[in-house]
Write an enzyme that holds these catalytic residues in place. Structure first.
Site, PDB file in Angstrom:
ATOM      1  N   GLU A  64      36.477  28.631 -62.129  1.00 26.72           N
ATOM      2  CA  GLU A  64      36.639  29.188 -63.466  1.00 26.72           C
ATOM      3  C   GLU A  64      36.313  30.674 -63.352  1.00 26.72           C
ATOM      4  O   GLU A  64      35.151  31.058 -63.215  1.00 26.72           O
ATOM      5  CB  GLU A  64      35.700  28.519 -64.463  1.00 26.72           C
ATOM      6  CG  GLU A  64      35.778  29.092 -65.870  1.00 26.72           C
ATOM      7  CD  GLU A  64      34.680  28.575 -66.791  1.00 26.72           C
ATOM      8  OE1 GLU A  64      34.130  29.389 -67.573  1.00 26.72           O
ATOM      9  OE2 GLU A  64      34.362  27.371 -66.710  1.00 26.72           O
ATOM     10  N   ARG A  68      34.824  38.312 -67.795  1.00 34.95           N
ATOM     11  CA  ARG A  68      33.691  39.227 -67.999  1.00 34.95           C
ATOM     12  C   ARG A  68      33.821  40.462 -67.105  1.00 34.95           C
ATOM     13  O   ARG A  68      32.872  41.238 -66.985  1.00 34.95           O
ATOM     14  CB  ARG A  68      32.371  38.505 -67.741  1.00 34.95           C
ATOM     15  CG  ARG A  68      32.022  37.493 -68.828  1.00 34.95           C
ATOM     16  CD  ARG A  68      30.629  36.932 -68.664  1.00 34.95           C
ATOM     17  NE  ARG A  68      30.530  36.084 -67.487  1.00 34.95           N
ATOM     18  CZ  ARG A  68      29.546  36.145 -66.611  1.00 34.95           C
ATOM     19  NH1 ARG A  68      28.600  37.056 -66.742  1.00 34.95           N
ATOM     20  NH2 ARG A  68      29.510  35.329 -65.575  1.00 34.95           N
ATOM     21  N   THR A  92      35.326  32.570 -70.431  1.00 35.33           N
ATOM     22  CA  THR A  92      34.937  33.645 -71.349  1.00 35.33           C
ATOM     23  C   THR A  92      36.169  34.262 -72.007  1.00 35.33           C
ATOM     24  O   THR A  92      36.286  35.486 -72.142  1.00 35.33           O
ATOM     25  CB  THR A  92      34.108  34.727 -70.631  1.00 35.33           C
ATOM     26  OG1 THR A  92      33.216  34.124 -69.700  1.00 35.33           O
ATOM     27  CG2 THR A  92      33.263  35.514 -71.641  1.00 35.33           C
ATOM     28  N   LYS A 152      32.807  22.204 -74.123  1.00 36.10           N
ATOM     29  CA  LYS A 152      31.796  22.818 -73.276  1.00 36.10           C
ATOM     30  C   LYS A 152      30.487  22.862 -74.061  1.00 36.10           C
ATOM     31  O   LYS A 152      30.496  23.120 -75.275  1.00 36.10           O
ATOM     32  CB  LYS A 152      32.248  24.233 -72.914  1.00 36.10           C
ATOM     33  CG  LYS A 152      31.247  25.074 -72.140  1.00 36.10           C
ATOM     34  CD  LYS A 152      31.865  26.449 -71.870  1.00 36.10           C
ATOM     35  CE  LYS A 152      30.858  27.367 -71.176  1.00 36.10           C
ATOM     36  NZ  LYS A 152      31.459  28.689 -70.874  1.00 36.10           N
TER      37      LYS A 152
END
Length: 342
Positions: A64, A68, A92, A152
């Site tokens: 993943e 960021r 993100t 999540k």
């Protein structure tokens, strides 16, 4: 049979992520079999392929890559092009633009830190699997309203960890969780032991200093340790083909006398404690069989197939509707080997 260690590029048991159908359930099944989802931040896109290859060679063809950093999109593109077998997600993700860029680059699923209805609906309209972050029951109910069943849980440890997940799971029987945040090899099996948890996200196998130093060998080693810890493979018992009931009894008595362990005479075998199963009638394997216990048979089977092992699908043993054992297709050193659910 065993065909040797398969590299990430050569592995015949993993199909490249092409022809994506956007099925969240299919993607969740893949992540569940992997068990661990490495969450990585890539500052230099050139690091993405060697980093993900190290993950693959350590046993985790999963990544993943988080948005960021400005290198995320290019990192995803390079991994998708050079390591197409990697189960590749974008993390993100906060905007529609990031969704579009991630998918165009090759991401097969989207992960967001929170639950944004607009992003969820956008992904679902495009047929892209999404796992949004949820922190409380209200978030879970919104996810259910949007047609999602897997969320999540982030940041997992900071919010209360497994106890809170169990409490939240109780009223939402159809919901499963992918916790991330504060999970390490010290607590991952505790999390994965709860059936409502499909997999765990973590970054302990990709420490920032190892990435900065391009120490791919260290990342591969940490990943291998993480996978082995998760699988929990251990010798459970040795089966011995003695040939007939009388011989089996004598052989078992000698082993018990040698070790000072108790005998348990059963219908088809004489057990010496739980470590030896002396068969009264020849069973699988020229010499006998060896049982390897594991934390999760489906997950262990998937990982062992990545190592080149082939299983006999007709050897499956079910109990109470659950998979309890499955044998390798071929013997090793005259012994049949099977996985056994702990």
């Amino acid at each position: 049979m065993y065909e040797g260690k398969a590299s990430c590029m050569e592995n015949p048991y993993i199909k490249p992520n092409t022809g994506k159908d956007g099925s969240t359930m299919d993607m969740i099944e893949k992540l569940s079999l992997a068990g661990i989802v490495p969450v990585i931040k890539v500052e230099d896109a050139a690091d993405a392929v060697p980093l993900c290859k190290a993950l693959c060679d350590g046993g985790l063809p999963v990544a993943e890559i988080t948005f960021r950093s400005d290198a995320a999109e290019e990192a995803i593109r390079r991994v998708h092009e050079e390591l197409p077998e990697v189960i590749l997600g974008a993390g993100t993700v906060l905007t529609k633009d990031q969704v579009d860029r991630a998918v165009a680059a090759g991401a097969t699923y989207i992960v967001s830190p929170g639950l944004n209805r607009e992003i969820v609906r956008y992904c679902r309209e495009k047929g892209v699997a999404i796992v949004p972050g949820c922190a409380n029951p209200s978030d879970v109910e919104v996810a259910l309203e949007e047609g999602l069943k897997t969320v999540k849980f982030f940041p997992a440890e900071a919010l209360g960890g497994l106890p809170l997940i169990k409490a939240m799971a109780a009223p939402y029987g159809a919901v499963t969780f992918l916790p991330t945040g504060g999970i390490t090899e010290k607590n991952i099996n505790e999390y994965l032991s709860f059936p409502k948890i499909v997999a765990c996200g973590g970054s302990w196998m990709v420490p920032a200093d190892a990435v900065a130093n391009k120490d791919w060998a260290r990342i591969e080693s940490l990943t291998r340790t993480a996978v082995n810890t998760m699988l929990g493979l251990e010798l459970r018992h040795v089966g011995i083909n003695s040939g007939d009931p009388e011989t089996a009894r004598k052989d078992a008595e000698m082993i018990a006398k040698l070790l000072g362990w108790p005998l348990d005479d059963r219908q088809n075998a004489v057990f010496v404690d739980d470590a030896f199963e002396v068969m009264k009638v020849p069973f699988r394997g020229k010499n006998g069989h060896i049982a390897i216990a594991c934390n999760n048979i489906k997950r262990a089977k998937w990982h062992l197939e990545r190592r080149g092992f082939v299983f006999d699908e007709d050897s499956v043993i079910m109990k109470d509707g659950k998979l309890r054992a499955i044998y390798l297709k071929d013997d090793i050193a005259g012994f049949a080997f099977h996985l056994l659910q702990k």
